[in-house]
Design a protein around this motif. Sequence first.
Motif, PDB file in Angstrom:
ATOM      1  N   THR A   1       8.439   9.671 -12.650  1.00 51.05           N
ATOM      2  CA  THR A   1       9.222  10.240 -13.747  1.00 51.05           C
ATOM      3  C   THR A   1      10.575  10.789 -13.317  1.00 51.05           C
ATOM      4  O   THR A   1      11.452  10.988 -14.169  1.00 51.05           O
TER       5      THR A   1
ATOM      6  N   ASN B   1      10.765  13.788 -12.294  1.00 49.38           N
ATOM      7  CA  ASN B   1      10.637  15.224 -12.528  1.00 49.38           C
ATOM      8  C   ASN B   1      10.437  15.971 -11.209  1.00 49.38           C
ATOM      9  O   ASN B   1       9.872  15.450 -10.252  1.00 49.38           O
ATOM     10  N   GLN B   2      10.873  17.241 -11.191  1.00 47.99           N
ATOM     11  CA  GLN B   2      10.663  18.081 -10.024  1.00 47.99           C
ATOM     12  C   GLN B   2       9.297  18.743 -10.114  1.00 47.99           C
ATOM     13  O   GLN B   2       8.964  19.380 -11.121  1.00 47.99           O
TER      14      GLN B   2
ATOM     15  N   GLU C   1       8.677  13.666  -8.414  1.00 49.44           N
ATOM     16  CA  GLU C   1       7.646  12.727  -8.829  1.00 49.44           C
ATOM     17  C   GLU C   1       8.290  11.360  -9.040  1.00 49.44           C
ATOM     18  O   GLU C   1       9.127  11.199  -9.934  1.00 49.44           O
TER      19      GLU C   1
END
Length: 484
Positions: free
Chosen positions: A32, A34-35, A29
Amino acid sequence: MTLLDSAVWGTRFFSDGWQDAVHAQPVVEPATGNQLATVGLATAEDAGRAAARAAEAQRDWAATSPQRRAAVLRRAGELFTRYAAEVGEWLVREAGSVRSKADFEVGLAVGECFECAALPTHPQGEVLTSEEARWSFARRRPAGVVSVIAPFNFPLILGLRSVAPALALGNAVLLKPDPRTAVSGGVVIARIFEEAGLPPGVLHLLPGDASVGRAVVEAPEVRVVSFTGSTPVGRAIGEQAGRLLKRAHLELGGNNALVVLPGADVGKAASAGAFGSYMHQGQICMTTGRHIVHESLLEEYTAALAAKAAALPVGDPAREDVALGPIIDRRQLERVHGIVTDSVAAGATLVAGGEIVGNGYRATVLSGLTTDMPAWREEIFGPVAPVIGFSTVEEASRIVDDCEYGLSVGILGDVGTAMRLADLIDSGKIHINEQTVGDEPNAPFGGVKASGTGSRFGGAAANVEAFTETQWVTVRPDIADYPF
């Protein structure tokens, strides 16, 4: 099970069903870091096998009745409608789209499928005159196997606008999405057509690195390559395809101009300019990259545009109501900022923005530029609006055309003056009293100069030209007499 349940596609790629991948990568993402999931990657060897299988499956698909092919496209459009919220969420999370942009992109996908559902029954040739006692025809036949290479910025529609017409016209397709948006630009399309009833082997999803890109161009079964992306990569693909005597349809970069004529409504013009420069963080080939404003309005317009820019919040579109989301990755974010700072160092004035905010960039306005500064010459692919003045229509046309690109131009103000200016400009698209960003499934889309090889996308005429071959057929009632 939802359309995009990762239990179906995670760590796999789509080629005659979902195949386990040797390699996989995280889906990140950009807002962020993030995964979100893990997606399977294809190899060059996988691409070679997919091309051979596609050529085999294409023969049966081309022989499928027009109404059946049309039904698959209609069903795909219905599925995009049904799963619009789920697909839109992936566009927000994976591509960094604000929600209005994601909704717009899904709507384009629906329209693309329905528009292409008419292609199987579109006239496929013409009757020709002949000096001989025979019938003479020019008929259109599917090209065969088509490779589609799509970018990250509008990942769904910029892949689908080639995938859908190619399939509708009886071709098989190898789709290579940008690995950064392999779900919203690849998995979504594969899952939609899988659910729509497309026969196995006709569509292959091959996310991967540059070696996969080379493979889907070089595979001997591939006859047409449809590429959307940067001009340097497009040049390389064009050279590669030319050496192999394959057609390459290239939709490349742009440094698009918005011309504000004397007497234009400055408030409306600034609104149009802000949308053109800041929509999807400026990550659109049609983004307004140059604002060319009549000297009588230059100061007022610059101030109005700066006020618009200052009011646009930047943040995470999955969690906040923002106007600008993240830049796709840190490398591109730093490139955008570098172009701005280099231009300011060269003498440009920073009127608004010019700041990194998390993984995004503030809407930026630059004034006091010269035409040799990087913010004016380069395609920035970020939310930056350089502004410069002009005095006459002829000068405006020279400034517009003093650019290696020729994709899209917007002209705001008096229509008569705009028409006169439009006749002087070399561009694939001209929009009078609109900004530079626009796309409709039934409209021809493409650019000139370094922006590509012309209108090879959109509309029945462009799609038929892009994804079929012309064959000459003659018919006599009896065997002809010959002098040998």
